[in-house]
Design an enzyme around this catalytic site. Structure first.
Site, mmCIF file in Angstrom:
data_model
loop_
_atom_site.group_PDB
_atom_site.id
_atom_site.type_symbol
_atom_site.label_atom_id
_atom_site.label_comp_id
_atom_site.label_asym_id
_atom_site.label_seq_id
_atom_site.Cartn_x
_atom_site.Cartn_y
_atom_site.Cartn_z
ATOM 1 N N ARG A 157 7.056 -6.095 -9.941
ATOM 2 C CA ARG A 157 8.252 -6.674 -10.553
ATOM 3 C C ARG A 157 7.990 -8.160 -10.740
ATOM 4 O O ARG A 157 7.396 -8.814 -9.876
ATOM 5 C CB ARG A 157 9.484 -6.481 -9.664
ATOM 6 C CG ARG A 157 10.058 -5.076 -9.661
ATOM 7 C CD ARG A 157 10.702 -4.703 -11.009
ATOM 8 N NE ARG A 157 11.307 -3.377 -10.990
ATOM 9 C CZ ARG A 157 10.722 -2.265 -11.452
ATOM 10 N NH1 ARG A 157 9.495 -2.313 -11.958
ATOM 11 N NH2 ARG A 157 11.364 -1.119 -11.419
ATOM 12 N N HIS A 200 5.767 -4.692 -19.920
ATOM 13 C CA HIS A 200 6.226 -3.705 -18.927
ATOM 14 C C HIS A 200 5.893 -2.266 -19.364
ATOM 15 O O HIS A 200 6.780 -1.467 -19.643
ATOM 16 C CB HIS A 200 7.732 -3.859 -18.675
ATOM 17 C CG HIS A 200 8.179 -3.314 -17.348
ATOM 18 N ND1 HIS A 200 9.226 -3.813 -16.635
ATOM 19 C CD2 HIS A 200 7.703 -2.280 -16.593
ATOM 20 C CE1 HIS A 200 9.395 -3.126 -15.509
ATOM 21 N NE2 HIS A 200 8.467 -2.179 -15.469
ATOM 22 N N GLU A 230 12.339 -11.362 -17.832
ATOM 23 C CA GLU A 230 11.711 -10.306 -18.615
ATOM 24 C C GLU A 230 12.664 -9.876 -19.728
ATOM 25 O O GLU A 230 13.784 -9.478 -19.399
ATOM 26 C CB GLU A 230 11.405 -9.131 -17.694
ATOM 27 C CG GLU A 230 10.460 -8.147 -18.308
ATOM 28 C CD GLU A 230 9.990 -7.091 -17.311
ATOM 29 O OE1 GLU A 230 9.430 -7.436 -16.253
ATOM 30 O OE2 GLU A 230 10.214 -5.916 -17.617
ATOM 31 N N MET A 284 0.836 -1.201 0.000
ATOM 32 C CA MET A 284 0.000 0.000 0.000
ATOM 33 C C MET A 284 0.871 1.252 0.000
ATOM 34 O O MET A 284 0.796 2.105 0.874
ATOM 35 C CB MET A 284 -0.924 -0.039 1.221
ATOM 36 C CG MET A 284 -2.166 0.793 1.091
ATOM 37 S SD MET A 284 -3.012 0.487 -0.479
ATOM 38 C CE MET A 284 -4.684 0.798 -0.034
ATOM 39 N N GLY A 285 1.677 1.369 -1.044
ATOM 40 C CA GLY A 285 2.443 2.608 -1.247
ATOM 41 C C GLY A 285 1.630 3.527 -2.153
ATOM 42 O O GLY A 285 0.410 3.386 -2.264
ATOM 43 N N ARG A 286 2.339 4.408 -2.830
ATOM 44 C CA ARG A 286 1.643 5.390 -3.692
ATOM 45 C C ARG A 286 0.783 4.713 -4.750
ATOM 46 O O ARG A 286 -0.370 5.082 -4.971
ATOM 47 C CB ARG A 286 2.671 6.294 -4.392
ATOM 48 C CG ARG A 286 3.227 7.394 -3.537
ATOM 49 C CD ARG A 286 4.230 8.208 -4.342
ATOM 50 N NE ARG A 286 5.415 7.393 -4.582
ATOM 51 C CZ ARG A 286 6.610 7.655 -4.056
ATOM 52 N NH1 ARG A 286 6.774 8.698 -3.285
ATOM 53 N NH2 ARG A 286 7.648 6.878 -4.292
ATOM 54 N N ILE A 287 1.346 3.691 -5.438
ATOM 55 C CA ILE A 287 0.597 3.074 -6.544
ATOM 56 C C ILE A 287 -0.538 2.217 -6.004
ATOM 57 O O ILE A 287 -1.640 2.203 -6.555
ATOM 58 C CB ILE A 287 1.540 2.279 -7.485
ATOM 59 C CG1 ILE A 287 2.619 3.214 -8.054
ATOM 60 C CG2 ILE A 287 0.751 1.641 -8.633
ATOM 61 C CD1 ILE A 287 3.700 2.544 -8.879
ATOM 62 N N THR A 318 1.856 -5.555 -11.623
ATOM 63 C CA THR A 318 2.530 -4.431 -12.311
ATOM 64 C C THR A 318 3.738 -3.998 -11.491
ATOM 65 O O THR A 318 4.250 -2.898 -11.688
ATOM 66 C CB THR A 318 1.578 -3.219 -12.480
ATOM 67 O OG1 THR A 318 1.042 -2.871 -11.190
ATOM 68 C CG2 THR A 318 0.451 -3.509 -13.447
HETATM 69 C C1 DGY Z 1 9.470 1.800 -12.690
HETATM 70 O O1 DGY Z 1 9.403 3.023 -12.752
HETATM 71 O O2 DGY Z 1 9.998 1.222 -11.740
HETATM 72 C C2 DGY Z 1 8.890 1.031 -13.821
HETATM 73 O O3 DGY Z 1 8.882 -0.303 -13.609
HETATM 74 C C3 DGY Z 1 9.572 1.405 -15.113
HETATM 75 O O4 DGY Z 1 8.744 2.349 -15.656
#
Ligand code: DGY
Length: 325
Positions: free
Chosen positions: A231, A279, A260, A156-159, A229
């Site tokens: 890693r 990615h 990847e 639960m960080g920014r994203i 989304t």
């Molecule tokens: C990040 O910013 O860490 C992404 O994975 C690359 O855009």
């Protein structure tokens, strides 16, 4: 004095390039693909700065190759697991990244993947394109409702927070776990067991590598969808193949994979219940331009001996006289 050399490991959007070219001797790797390791080590020789991507490994050998005049590394990304930060800190080299600016763009993609997997958009598009759409069908490509479902956010960080905002707009129930322990939430097992959709938003660290393996997948509902989304290495790829093939979970939507990219023959690319995109989390025109500007600003500050505007190892400044900004 000659303009300092900066090696940029891939062509970046114009905003950042213009800033660099105004004061630096910029060398840009010309290929679409990352520079091979030997080329990276060769091109960085004599550079004062390196603007690199998540695909470039930055470690002791690279610092050695760069030489004594090397002052700064700037990653065009918020994540920096490609960089040996401990080594950089020991050598007094500040590392820059691009936090914040890509939050909403990445959450847009994560939510898009969630909807695409739930509603089987890629299977539908493939069917239409193949000429196999013969008529409306009462049981054709039935998917799962997003509205009213439970979203489990891991990290639960920014994203993660941006993902939660999107989910609330779809009347989803949001539960979360924060393995870094900063935000209070549920335990990971509880999130995995209760969520209809599990979306990963943790950085890659020792603690999160392989976090979603056989055991975690077995806790998820057989109807659940996994979205990654973050890693690729946060998920055990072989375990995911097993879980998708055996029906342990219903589907996965992946922006990141391990390895990847995936080799073209990889089973994940052939499973109908797995959607893989290359990615693209931060890949919008506006966001990549802003990222390029932030990355260039980190380089320029480092070359001037100032504190980087976004520095992941501020320890390098302890006890160091800095040029005031
Ligand atoms: C990040 O910013 O860490 C992404 O994975 C690359 O855009």
């Amino acid at each position: 004095m000659a303009n300092p050399k900066v090696f940029v490991t891939r062509a970046i959007p114009e905003g950042g390039m213009r800033l660099l070219e105004a004061v630096c001797a910029v060398e840009v790797w010309p290929g679409e693909a990352p520079p091979p390791r030997e080329a990276l080590l060769e091109r960085v020789q004599g550079a004062a700065g390196l603007l690199c991507m998540v695909t470039d490994r930055v470690d002791a050998a690279l610092f050695d190759a760069a030489g004594p005049g090397f002052k700064v590394v700037s990653n065009l990304a918020v994540g920096f697991n490609n960089i040996d930060v401990t080594e950089a800190t020991q050598r007094g080299v500040p590392i820059g990244n691009t936090p914040g600016v890509l939050t909403e763009t990445t959450a847009d993609l994560a939510f898009g993947l969630l909807v695409a997997a739930a509603r089987r958009l890629v299977e539908g598009a493939d069917m239409a394109r193949a000429g196999a759409w013969t008529a409306w069908g009462p049981t054709l490509l039935l998917g799962r409702d997003v509205h009213g479902a439970t979203l489990g956010i891991v990290g639960m960080g920014r994203i993660g927070e941006a993902m939660a905002r999107r989910a609330r707009g779809f009347d989803m129930k949001v539960i979360f776990s924060d393995p870094a322990g900063k935000a209070a939430g549920c335990g990971l097992d509880e999130v995995l067991a209760e969520a209809d959709f599990v979306s990963l938003h943790v950085p890659l660290t020792q603690a999160t590598r392989g976090l979603v393996g056989d055991r975690a997948l077995s806790l998820m509902k057989p109807t659940a969808v996994l979205v990654n989304t973050a890693r690729g290495e946060v998920v055990d790829t072989d375990a995911l193949v097993r879980a998708l093939s055996s029906g342990t979970i219903a589907a996965a939507a992946l922006d990141v994979t391990d390895p990847e990219p995936l080799p073209p023959s990889h089973p994940l690319l052939f499973l109908p219940n797995c959607l893989v995109v290359p990615h693209l989390g931060s890949a919008s025109l506006a966001t990549r331009d802003r990222m390029s500007v932030m990355a260039a600003q980190n380089i320029l500050a480092g070359l001037r001996g100032e504190r980087l505007p976004n520095c992941v190892n501020p320890q390098v400044y302890e006890g160091k006289a800095l040029v005031p900004r």
